[in-house]
Design a protein around this motif. Structure first.
Motif, PDB file in Angstrom:
ATOM      1  N   PHE A  83     -18.703   8.892  -6.032  1.00 21.90           N
ATOM      2  CA  PHE A  83     -19.105   7.478  -6.423  1.00 21.90           C
ATOM      3  C   PHE A  83     -19.039   6.088  -5.038  1.00 21.90           C
ATOM      4  N   ALA A  84     -18.094   6.623  -4.278  1.00 24.85           N
ATOM      5  CA  ALA A  84     -17.907   5.630  -3.139  1.00 24.85           C
ATOM      6  C   ALA A  84     -19.065   5.720  -1.865  1.00 24.85           C
ATOM      7  N   ARG A  85     -19.897   6.878  -2.059  1.00 28.84           N
ATOM      8  CA  ARG A  85     -20.845   6.950  -0.923  1.00 28.84           C
ATOM      9  C   ARG A  85     -22.098   5.845  -1.118  1.00 28.84           C
ATOM     10  N   PRO A  86     -22.620   5.295  -0.091  1.00 25.00           N
ATOM     11  CA  PRO A  86     -23.611   4.406  -0.136  1.00 25.00           C
ATOM     12  C   PRO A  86     -24.414   4.830  -0.904  1.00 25.00           C
ATOM     13  N   GLU A  87     -25.221   5.851  -0.822  1.00 25.70           N
ATOM     14  CA  GLU A  87     -26.443   6.238  -1.573  1.00 25.70           C
ATOM     15  C   GLU A  87     -26.331   6.510  -3.136  1.00 25.70           C
ATOM     16  N   GLU A  88     -24.804   6.383  -3.547  1.00 22.58           N
ATOM     17  CA  GLU A  88     -24.777   6.609  -4.712  1.00 22.58           C
ATOM     18  C   GLU A  88     -24.281   5.004  -5.538  1.00 22.58           C
ATOM     19  N   ARG A  89     -24.477   4.338  -4.605  1.00 20.82           N
ATOM     20  CA  ARG A  89     -24.326   2.729  -5.016  1.00 20.82           C
ATOM     21  C   ARG A  89     -24.817   2.340  -6.221  1.00 20.82           C
ATOM     22  N   PRO A 124     -10.809   0.899  -9.447  1.00 26.41           N
ATOM     23  CA  PRO A 124     -10.404   0.766  -7.976  1.00 26.41           C
ATOM     24  C   PRO A 124     -11.440   0.721  -6.903  1.00 26.41           C
ATOM     25  N   LEU A 125     -12.598   1.753  -7.315  1.00 27.30           N
ATOM     26  CA  LEU A 125     -13.574   1.769  -6.528  1.00 27.30           C
ATOM     27  C   LEU A 125     -14.364   0.306  -6.442  1.00 27.30           C
ATOM     28  N   VAL A 126     -14.327  -0.599  -7.442  1.00 29.65           N
ATOM     29  CA  VAL A 126     -15.016  -1.719  -7.666  1.00 29.65           C
ATOM     30  C   VAL A 126     -14.223  -2.654  -6.400  1.00 29.65           C
ATOM     31  N   LEU A 129     -15.502  -1.700  -3.187  1.00 32.78           N
ATOM     32  CA  LEU A 129     -17.145  -2.155  -3.253  1.00 32.78           C
ATOM     33  C   LEU A 129     -17.286  -3.556  -3.019  1.00 32.78           C
ATOM     34  N   GLU A 130     -16.254  -4.421  -3.473  1.00 31.64           N
ATOM     35  CA  GLU A 130     -16.425  -5.980  -3.477  1.00 31.64           C
ATOM     36  C   GLU A 130     -15.509  -6.724  -2.460  1.00 31.64           C
ATOM     37  N   GLY A 131     -14.848  -5.936  -1.951  1.00 30.39           N
ATOM     38  CA  GLY A 131     -13.930  -6.434  -0.755  1.00 30.39           C
ATOM     39  C   GLY A 131     -12.704  -6.908  -1.004  1.00 30.39           C
ATOM     40  N   LEU A 132     -11.993  -6.530  -2.022  1.00 28.21           N
ATOM     41  CA  LEU A 132     -10.560  -6.657  -2.678  1.00 28.21           C
ATOM     42  C   LEU A 132      -9.733  -5.727  -2.204  1.00 28.21           C
ATOM     43  N   GLU A 133      -9.104  -6.109  -0.803  1.00 28.18           N
ATOM     44  CA  GLU A 133      -7.960  -5.197  -0.152  1.00 28.18           C
ATOM     45  C   GLU A 133      -6.627  -5.311  -1.299  1.00 28.18           C
ATOM     46  N   GLY A 134      -6.258  -4.048  -1.434  1.00 30.87           N
ATOM     47  CA  GLY A 134      -4.983  -3.893  -2.088  1.00 30.87           C
ATOM     48  C   GLY A 134      -4.656  -2.605  -2.691  1.00 30.87           C
ATOM     49  N   GLY A 135      -3.956  -2.505  -3.911  1.00 28.16           N
ATOM     50  CA  GLY A 135      -3.652  -1.341  -4.514  1.00 28.16           C
ATOM     51  C   GLY A 135      -3.865  -1.114  -6.120  1.00 28.16           C
ATOM     52  N   GLY A 136      -3.838   0.253  -6.392  1.00 24.68           N
ATOM     53  CA  GLY A 136      -4.013   0.511  -7.845  1.00 24.68           C
ATOM     54  C   GLY A 136      -3.009   1.040  -8.533  1.00 24.68           C
ATOM     55  N   VAL A 137      -2.385   0.574  -9.577  1.00 22.90           N
ATOM     56  CA  VAL A 137      -1.315   1.232 -10.221  1.00 22.90           C
ATOM     57  C   VAL A 137      -1.495   2.296 -10.970  1.00 22.90           C
ATOM     58  N   TYR A 138      -0.739   3.399 -10.785  1.00 24.26           N
ATOM     59  CA  TYR A 138      -0.903   4.776 -11.890  1.00 24.26           C
ATOM     60  C   TYR A 138       0.195   5.141 -12.244  1.00 24.26           C
ATOM     61  N   THR A 158     -11.218   6.452  -2.449  1.00 27.39           N
ATOM     62  CA  THR A 158     -11.032   4.954  -2.208  1.00 27.39           C
ATOM     63  C   THR A 158     -10.084   4.767  -1.248  1.00 27.39           C
ATOM     64  N   GLN A 159     -10.043   3.485  -0.602  1.00 23.81           N
ATOM     65  CA  GLN A 159      -9.115   3.174   0.393  1.00 23.81           C
ATOM     66  C   GLN A 159      -7.981   2.281  -0.275  1.00 23.81           C
ATOM     67  N   VAL A 160      -7.940   1.935  -1.795  1.00 21.97           N
ATOM     68  CA  VAL A 160      -7.018   1.369  -2.325  1.00 21.97           C
ATOM     69  C   VAL A 160      -5.648   2.049  -2.424  1.00 21.97           C
ATOM     70  N   VAL A 161      -4.718   1.190  -2.006  1.00 18.24           N
ATOM     71  CA  VAL A 161      -3.270   1.790  -1.998  1.00 18.24           C
ATOM     72  C   VAL A 161      -2.896   2.352  -3.364  1.00 18.24           C
ATOM     73  N   GLN A 162      -2.378   3.553  -3.555  1.00 23.26           N
ATOM     74  CA  GLN A 162      -2.030   4.142  -4.710  1.00 23.26           C
ATOM     75  C   GLN A 162      -0.342   3.723  -5.097  1.00 23.26           C
ATOM     76  N   VAL A 163      -0.334   3.023  -6.059  1.00 25.43           N
ATOM     77  CA  VAL A 163       0.863   2.552  -6.422  1.00 25.43           C
ATOM     78  C   VAL A 163       1.769   3.077  -7.795  1.00 25.43           C
ATOM     79  N   PRO A 164       2.408   4.024  -7.710  1.00 23.86           N
ATOM     80  CA  PRO A 164       3.098   4.584  -8.662  1.00 23.86           C
ATOM     81  C   PRO A 164       3.973   3.372  -9.747  1.00 23.86           C
ATOM     82  N   LYS A 165       3.937   3.755 -10.939  1.00 27.21           N
ATOM     83  CA  LYS A 165       4.592   2.740 -11.799  1.00 27.21           C
ATOM     84  C   LYS A 165       6.002   3.146 -11.525  1.00 27.21           C
ATOM     85  N   GLY A 166       7.132   1.999 -11.679  1.00 28.31           N
ATOM     86  CA  GLY A 166       8.538   2.513 -11.530  1.00 28.31           C
ATOM     87  C   GLY A 166       8.985   1.328 -10.346  1.00 28.31           C
ATOM     88  N   PRO A 167      10.419   1.397  -9.991  1.00 29.03           N
ATOM     89  CA  PRO A 167      11.070   0.495  -9.181  1.00 29.03           C
ATOM     90  C   PRO A 167      10.345   0.529  -7.587  1.00 29.03           C
TER      91      PRO A 167
END
Length: 296
Positions: A83-89, A124-126, A129-138, A158-167
């Motif tokens: 899904f992150a490939r340009p040709e599959e946008r 997180p892929l969105v 794709l739209e230029g939002l730097e940050g992380g995704g909680v899982y 994706t380049q989004v940082v993986q953030v686990p739930k918890g402290p």
């Protein structure tokens, strides 16, 4: 190890196919098997509780359609990096993407929220794709092998940082918001130590985290919903931000925003009930009156 081996085998099976064929196959298999599984009764009970006006046949159709969507989603995990490939946008359409781009350009950060709709891993892929730097909680999977494998898969997609739930994850979230970046969260599941809010008019223990962070760091909450358009193609609709009220009591404002998020989720579920994950025990157990009606 058995759970991990079974997952690897299943995704190896789907990974050997094209994305579209895997999605179709996963949907057909799950639609046939899923409704017969014992734990599907939780979905039937949830649908009857939330939308008692539906007939039995209408509820069963939602259950079958839900399983088809879930089967597609599971099969699509084997192709998540595709899904992150340009040709599959073309597979990902973002409605009101200008809102996200404006937020990214503002440099203030924000909180991107949704629920378990369609294929929720697209969110997180969105961001990327739209230029939002940050992380995704899982949520950390119970099986450590499965968890490590899932994190690696998401990192490939994706380049989004993986953030686990918890402290530990909470510290990462704070760091990201202080750096004026974005975080993505799914906020539709029950949180026993959360706050009480309403969902479909019923008591639902709900995470106050997005609202609390929005109040504390003065950033907007941006609701979004993922819809399956056809097969392995999706539409993500971005809605108007929910923001803190200047000068309001922080606790009261957190509760207000939390309820607004539940109202948003309810509206989206009513629009496309077959694409929401009904298998989770979402509601606080409702007490019945002497007449058999649900109280509260």
């Amino acid at each position: 190890m058995l759970e991990y081996a079974a997952l690897k085998a299943a995704l190896g099976f789907f990974g050997a196919m094209s994305l579209d064929r895997a999605s179709d196959m996963g949907g057909r298999i799950a639609r046939r098997i899923g409704p017969r599984l014992p734990f599907t009764e939780t979905a039937r009970e949830n649908i009857a509780l939330a939308m008692p006006e539906l007939s039995g046949s209408e509820r069963e159709k939602i259950v079958a359609d839900m399983w088809e969507n879930l089967g597609r989603t599971i099969a699509e995990y084997a192709h998540l990096p595709v899904f992150a490939r340009p040709e599959e946008r073309h597979r990902i359409e973002v409605v009101h993407a200008e809102m996200l781009r404006a937020l990214a350009a503002s440099g203030n950060g924000g909180i991107f929220v949704s629920g378990h709709f369609a294929n929720w891993e697209i969110l997180p892929l969105v961001m990327q794709l739209e230029g939002l730097e940050g992380g995704g909680v899982y949520r950390h999977a119970n099986n450590p092998y499965v968890n490590d494998w899932m994190v690696t898969l998401r990192e490939r997609a994706t380049q989004v940082v993986q953030v686990p739930k918890g402290p530990q994850g909470a510290r990462t979230l704070v760091k990201l918001l202080r750096e004026d970046k974005f975080i993505a969260m799914l906020v539709d599941q029950k949180m026993n130590d959360g706050v009480e809010a309403k969902l479909f008019g019923l008591r639902a223990m709900t995470t106050p985290a997005p609202a609390g962070l929005a109040v504390r760091y003065n950033v907007p909450i941006v609701p979004a919903c993922v819809e399956r358009v056809k097969g392995a193609s999706f539409r993500i609709t971005v809605y108007n931000p929910i923001t803190a009220k200047p000068g309001a009591d922080p606790v009261e404002d957190t509760l207000r925003m939390t309820q607004e998020l539940n109202d948003f989720l309810e509206a989206r579920i009513r629009e496309r009930p077959h694409e929401w994950l009904w298998l989770h025990s979402r509601w606080t157990k409702q007490k019945k009156t002497r007449r058999g009606r649900l109280a509260g």
